[in-house]
Design a protein around this motif. Structure first.
Motif, short mmCIF file in Angstrom:
data_model
loop_
_atom_site.label_atom_id
_atom_site.label_comp_id
_atom_site.label_asym_id
_atom_site.label_seq_id
_atom_site.Cartn_x
_atom_site.Cartn_y
_atom_site.Cartn_z
N UNK A 142 0.85 -1.20 0.00
CA UNK A 142 0.00 0.00 0.00
C UNK A 142 0.89 1.25 0.00
N UNK A 143 1.97 1.21 0.76
CA UNK A 143 2.89 2.34 0.79
C UNK A 143 3.55 2.59 -0.55
N UNK A 152 3.15 5.97 -2.45
CA UNK A 152 4.34 6.72 -2.83
C UNK A 152 4.38 7.01 -4.33
N UNK A 153 4.01 6.04 -5.14
CA UNK A 153 3.95 6.25 -6.59
C UNK A 153 2.91 7.29 -6.97
N UNK A 154 1.75 7.22 -6.32
CA UNK A 154 0.68 8.18 -6.59
C UNK A 154 1.11 9.59 -6.19
N UNK A 162 6.69 9.63 -12.98
CA UNK A 162 6.22 8.25 -12.81
C UNK A 162 7.30 7.51 -12.05
N UNK A 163 7.13 7.40 -10.72
CA UNK A 163 8.19 6.84 -9.87
C UNK A 163 8.15 5.32 -9.79
N UNK A 164 7.17 4.69 -10.42
CA UNK A 164 7.10 3.24 -10.35
C UNK A 164 7.40 2.69 -11.74
N UNK A 200 11.57 4.02 -7.43
CA UNK A 200 10.54 3.07 -7.00
C UNK A 200 10.71 2.73 -5.53
N UNK A 201 11.94 2.46 -5.12
CA UNK A 201 12.22 2.08 -3.73
C UNK A 201 12.02 3.26 -2.79
N UNK A 202 12.47 4.45 -3.18
CA UNK A 202 12.29 5.62 -2.33
C UNK A 202 10.81 5.92 -2.15
N UNK A 203 10.04 5.87 -3.24
CA UNK A 203 8.61 6.11 -3.16
C UNK A 203 7.93 5.07 -2.28
N UNK A 204 8.32 3.80 -2.42
CA UNK A 204 7.72 2.73 -1.62
C UNK A 204 8.03 2.90 -0.14
N UNK A 205 9.25 3.29 0.18
CA UNK A 205 9.64 3.46 1.58
C UNK A 205 8.93 4.66 2.20
N UNK A 206 8.90 5.79 1.49
CA UNK A 206 8.21 6.97 2.01
C UNK A 206 6.72 6.69 2.18
N UNK A 207 6.13 6.05 1.18
CA UNK A 207 4.72 5.69 1.29
C UNK A 207 4.47 4.72 2.43
N UNK A 208 5.39 3.78 2.64
CA UNK A 208 5.24 2.81 3.73
C UNK A 208 5.33 3.47 5.10
N UNK A 209 6.21 4.46 5.23
CA UNK A 209 6.31 5.19 6.49
C UNK A 209 4.99 5.93 6.77
N UNK A 210 4.41 6.53 5.74
CA UNK A 210 3.14 7.23 5.89
C UNK A 210 2.04 6.25 6.30
N UNK A 211 1.96 5.11 5.59
CA UNK A 211 0.93 4.12 5.89
C UNK A 211 1.12 3.54 7.29
N UNK A 212 2.36 3.29 7.68
CA UNK A 212 2.64 2.77 9.02
C UNK A 212 2.21 3.78 10.09
N UNK A 213 2.49 5.05 9.86
CA UNK A 213 2.08 6.09 10.83
C UNK A 213 0.57 6.15 10.95
N UNK A 214 -0.13 6.07 9.82
CA UNK A 214 -1.59 6.09 9.85
C UNK A 214 -2.12 4.83 10.54
N UNK A 215 -1.53 3.68 10.24
CA UNK A 215 -1.95 2.42 10.86
C UNK A 215 -1.79 2.48 12.37
N UNK A 216 -0.65 3.00 12.82
CA UNK A 216 -0.43 3.12 14.27
C UNK A 216 -1.41 4.08 14.90
N UNK A 217 -1.73 5.17 14.22
CA UNK A 217 -2.68 6.14 14.76
C UNK A 217 -4.08 5.54 14.86
N UNK A 218 -4.46 4.76 13.86
CA UNK A 218 -5.80 4.16 13.84
C UNK A 218 -5.92 3.05 14.87
N UNK A 219 -4.88 2.22 14.99
CA UNK A 219 -4.95 1.09 15.92
C UNK A 219 -4.54 1.47 17.33
#
Length: 93
Positions: free
Chosen positions: A38-39, A43-45, A54-56, A64-83
């Protein structure tokens, strides 16, 4: 990219995101992969919307890797906030 490549990028990007963010890690390897996948998509979007690139492009492309990692950090932060997981201090009465 194929589904196997997305799973591999997701697993690694999710693991890197967990390593970059302190606190309690949610879930196991499956959650890590999902967060990374998802990240990567996020990140690509965001790369397309914000920078107009077009980063993917491919598995071995650095963007691709930088976008995936940045996106993953964002998704992880949101996941932690929600849970409600992350850096919490427990007060014992």
């Amino acid at each position: 990219m194929g589904i196997i490549a997305w799973i591999l990028i997701g697993l690694l990007a999710g693991a890197i995101a967990k390593a970059l963010m302190p606190g309690k890690d949610p879930g196991g390897i499956l959650v890590t992969m999902l967060i990374g996948i998802v990240g990567g998509l996020l990140g690509g979007f965001l790369g397309k919307v914000i920078f107009g690139v077009d980063s993917i492009d491919g598995f071995f492309d650095l963007s691709t890797w930088i976008a995936a990692i940045i996106g993953s950090v964002i998704v992880l932060a949101v996941y932690r906030a929600v849970t409600g997981r992350g850096n919490r201090r427990h007060v014992h009465a």
